[in-house]
Design an enzyme around this catalytic site. Structure first.
Site, PDB file in Angstrom:
ATOM      1  N   THR A 180      -4.516-109.540  47.756  1.00 44.24           N
ATOM      2  CA  THR A 180      -5.279-108.291  47.650  1.00 44.24           C
ATOM      3  C   THR A 180      -4.781-107.507  46.445  1.00 44.24           C
ATOM      4  OG1 THR A 180      -5.580-108.220  50.027  1.00 44.24           O
ATOM      5  CG2 THR A 180      -5.717-106.120  48.885  1.00 44.24           C
ATOM      6  N   VAL A 194     -15.511-106.814  59.402  1.00 44.55           N
ATOM      7  CA  VAL A 194     -15.388-105.777  58.375  1.00 44.55           C
ATOM      8  C   VAL A 194     -14.018-105.139  58.534  1.00 44.55           C
ATOM      9  CG1 VAL A 194     -16.294-103.584  57.511  1.00 44.55           C
ATOM     10  CG2 VAL A 194     -17.866-105.360  58.331  1.00 44.55           C
ATOM     11  N   GLY A 195     -13.208-105.241  57.496  1.00 41.93           N
ATOM     12  CA  GLY A 195     -11.872-104.643  57.533  1.00 41.93           C
ATOM     13  C   GLY A 195     -11.883-103.244  56.943  1.00 41.93           C
ATOM     14  N   ASP A 196     -10.721-102.767  56.581  1.00 40.00           N
ATOM     15  CA  ASP A 196     -10.589-101.414  56.031  1.00 40.00           C
ATOM     16  C   ASP A 196     -11.066-101.308  54.583  1.00 40.00           C
ATOM     17  OD1 ASP A 196      -8.230-103.131  55.614  1.00 40.00           O
ATOM     18  OD2 ASP A 196      -7.574-101.456  54.357  1.00 40.00           O
ATOM     19  N   GLY A 210      -3.055-103.935  54.062  1.00 36.52           N
ATOM     20  CA  GLY A 210      -2.267-104.285  55.239  1.00 36.52           C
ATOM     21  C   GLY A 210      -3.192-104.637  56.382  1.00 36.52           C
ATOM     22  N   LEU A 211      -2.753-104.438  57.595  1.00 33.57           N
ATOM     23  CA  LEU A 211      -3.575-104.762  58.767  1.00 33.57           C
ATOM     24  C   LEU A 211      -4.718-103.747  58.877  1.00 33.57           C
ATOM     25  CD1 LEU A 211      -4.027-106.545  61.238  1.00 33.57           C
ATOM     26  CD2 LEU A 211      -2.596-104.958  62.524  1.00 33.57           C
TER      27      LEU A 211
HETATM   28  N1  ASP Z   1      -6.564-104.866  54.592  1.00 31.05           N
HETATM   29  C1  ASP Z   1      -7.260-106.135  54.630  1.00 31.05           C
HETATM   30  C2  ASP Z   1      -7.946-106.327  55.935  1.00 31.05           C
HETATM   31  O1  ASP Z   1      -7.380-106.044  56.979  1.00 31.05           O
HETATM   32  C3  ASP Z   1      -6.359-107.278  54.396  1.00 31.05           C
HETATM   33  C4  ASP Z   1      -5.831-107.310  53.017  1.00 31.05           C
HETATM   34  O2  ASP Z   1      -6.633-107.398  52.094  1.00 31.05           O
HETATM   35  O3  ASP Z   1      -4.621-107.219  52.853  1.00 31.05           O
HETATM   36  O4  ASP Z   1      -9.044-106.803  55.910  1.00 31.05           O
END
Ligand code: ASP
Length: 147
Positions: free
Chosen positions: A15, A44-46, A67-68
Site C-alpha cells: 500500500t 470495501v476497505g477503508d 492497516g486493518l
Molecule cells: N487498509 C487496507 C484495507 O484494510 C489494507 C491496506 O491497504 O493496507 O483494505
C-alpha cells in the site's frame, strides 16, 4: 492462523499513501490499497472511504492511513486525526494519539502519515514495520527506516 502463501497473492504489492501541501497552502491526501488477507472478494476497505483511509482540510491538515481497514473505519481515523489537529494537537501528538485510538477503540493495527496546515509532518504506526519518508523544507529527503 495458517497464512498460506496463496492468501497473499492479491496484495503482494503493498500500500502507498501520500500527503502534500502546495504553495497556496492547499492540502491533498491519497491512499492506495494492496488489500488485506482472508477477506471476501469485493470487500470495501477503508482506502476508498473519505475520512477513513484519507482526508484533507486546508484549515487543519491532511492524513493518509493504512492497516486493518475494519479498525480504521470503526474510528474514522483520517477525519479523527484532522479534528485532533484542529483542536490544537501537534502533528506528532496527533499521529500518536491516533494509533493509540486505533488500538484501543478500533481494536486493530495500522498507521498514518500526516501534514498539519503548516506542512509539519507526523507519523505513527503500531504494526511491526511501516516505511515512510518526507521532503524537508530544504529539499532533502528523510526516509525511515533510514537507507
Ligand atoms: N487498509 C487496507 C484495507 O484494510 C489494507 C491496506 O491497504 O493496507 O483494505
Amino acid at each position: 492462523d495458517q497464512h498460506a502463501v496463496e492468501f497473499h497473492v492479491d496484495h503482494a504489492m503493498g500500500t502507498v499513501g501520500a500527503v502534500a501541501i502546495d504553495a497556496e497552502g492547499d492540502l491533498f491526501a491519497g491512499t492506495s490499497t494492496g488489500g488485506t488477507c482472508c477477506k471476501h472478494s469485493g470487500r470495501v476497505g477503508d482506502s476508498p472511504l473519505i475520512g477513513c483511509g484519507c482526508y484533507a482540510d486546508a484549515q487543519a491538515g491532511g492524513v493518509s492511513c493504512t492497516g486493518l481497514g475494519e479498525a480504521i473505519m470503526r474510528v474514522v481515523l483520517a477525519k479523527t486525526a484532522v479534528e485532533f489537529l484542529r483542536a490544537g494537537k501537534s502533528a506528532q501528538e496527533t499521529a500518536q494519539a491516533c494509533t493509540k485510538l486505533l488500538f484501543q477503540r478500533g481494536r486493530g493495527t495500522g498507521g498514518l502519515i500526516l501534514l498539519d496546515r503548516n506542512g509539519v509532518p507526523g507519523f505513527s504506526f503500531n504494526t511491526s514495520r511501516m516505511a515512510f519518508g518526507y521532503v524537508s523544507p530544504d529539499g532533502s529527503y528523510v526516509i525511515e527506516p533510514h537507507q
